[in-house]
Design a protein around this motif. Sequence first.
Motif, PDB file in Angstrom:
ATOM      1  N   GLY A   3       0.801  -1.212   0.000  1.00  0.00           N
ATOM      2  CA  GLY A   3       0.000   0.000   0.000  1.00  0.00           C
ATOM      3  C   GLY A   3       0.836   1.265   0.000  1.00  0.00           C
ATOM      4  O   GLY A   3       1.987   1.289   0.465  1.00  0.00           O
ATOM      5  N   ALA A   4       0.256   2.341  -0.507  1.00  0.00           N
ATOM      6  CA  ALA A   4       0.945   3.622  -0.636  1.00  0.00           C
ATOM      7  C   ALA A   4       1.491   4.098   0.707  1.00  0.00           C
ATOM      8  O   ALA A   4       0.838   3.972   1.744  1.00  0.00           O
ATOM      9  N   GLY A   5       2.702   4.658   0.671  1.00  0.00           N
ATOM     10  CA  GLY A   5       3.322   5.233   1.853  1.00  0.00           C
ATOM     11  C   GLY A   5       3.910   4.241   2.827  1.00  0.00           C
ATOM     12  O   GLY A   5       4.437   4.635   3.878  1.00  0.00           O
ATOM     13  N   VAL A  27       0.326  -5.876   2.042  1.00  0.00           N
ATOM     14  CA  VAL A  27       0.842  -5.262   3.264  1.00  0.00           C
ATOM     15  C   VAL A  27       0.647  -3.754   3.195  1.00  0.00           C
ATOM     16  O   VAL A  27       0.563  -3.153   2.125  1.00  0.00           O
ATOM     17  N   PHE A  28       0.620  -3.147   4.387  1.00  0.00           N
ATOM     18  CA  PHE A  28       0.422  -1.704   4.470  1.00  0.00           C
ATOM     19  C   PHE A  28       0.933  -1.224   5.816  1.00  0.00           C
ATOM     20  O   PHE A  28       0.855  -1.931   6.815  1.00  0.00           O
ATOM     21  N   GLY A  29       1.460   0.024   5.831  1.00  0.00           N
ATOM     22  CA  GLY A  29       1.818   0.669   7.083  1.00  0.00           C
ATOM     23  C   GLY A  29       3.307   0.876   7.264  1.00  0.00           C
ATOM     24  O   GLY A  29       4.121   0.569   6.399  1.00  0.00           O
ATOM     25  N   ASN A  30       3.667   1.441   8.413  1.00  0.00           N
ATOM     26  CA  ASN A  30       5.055   1.710   8.776  1.00  0.00           C
ATOM     27  C   ASN A  30       5.293   1.241  10.209  1.00  0.00           C
ATOM     28  O   ASN A  30       4.886   1.905  11.157  1.00  0.00           O
ATOM     29  N   PRO A  31       5.915   0.053  10.358  1.00  0.00           N
ATOM     30  CA  PRO A  31       6.382  -0.837   9.291  1.00  0.00           C
ATOM     31  C   PRO A  31       5.207  -1.591   8.649  1.00  0.00           C
ATOM     32  O   PRO A  31       4.162  -1.772   9.280  1.00  0.00           O
TER      33      PRO A  31
END
Length: 212
Positions: free
Chosen positions: A187-189, A202-206
């Motif tokens: 996912g973006a970002g 997957v998505f997010g930080n991390p």
Amino acid sequence: MENPVIIFGANGLGKAALDIFQQNGVVVYCFLDDDKALHGTEIDSISVMGATDDDGYLKFIGKKCEAFVAFDDNKLRKNVVEMLVDRRKVMPVNCVHNQSIIASTATIGYGNFINAQVRVGAFATIGQHCLIHSGAIIEHEARLGDFVQIGAGSVINAGVTIEDGAFIGSGVTVVSGVTIGKGARVGAGSVVISDVKKNETVFGNPAQSVKS
């Protein structure tokens, strides 16, 4: 490139490809698109002449014209590429913006779209029919498979492997040495610090797995 190009797809990506070819001094002969509502219209004076399987235009490809496939959808892009290989025995050409920077030691396959301000580092490998959008960075020794999409402003760090058909959204950072599996989506970002499995999203930080 001496021959003019027929662009398959008169959508946003097709328009971006037209701009790149024109800036590079390459003549675009026409667009082909399966949306009948577009037939007979013009994009910056270039006509949308017919469908993607129109033999009246396909017969010129490989003889008097080259082809570039400008569809965002991987399945559709694969179908058109397979049709060109089967019926015309040709592979689409690359569409590379003149403001991109590609290392002389990088390896690039056929049919890739590489937009403005993209940087491809030393000994990086880009497969075939990838879409790499504006400002993306592919660092040294990174490896992209076929039909990979990299969103605008994403950073693919050194030694990363991105397998066939993976999608990387805009503004993503993939840290060095990570492998993104076949068909995976990021996912973006997101910031990817560990391997992503085949077909995983997957998505997010991390970045973490998104459960369906």
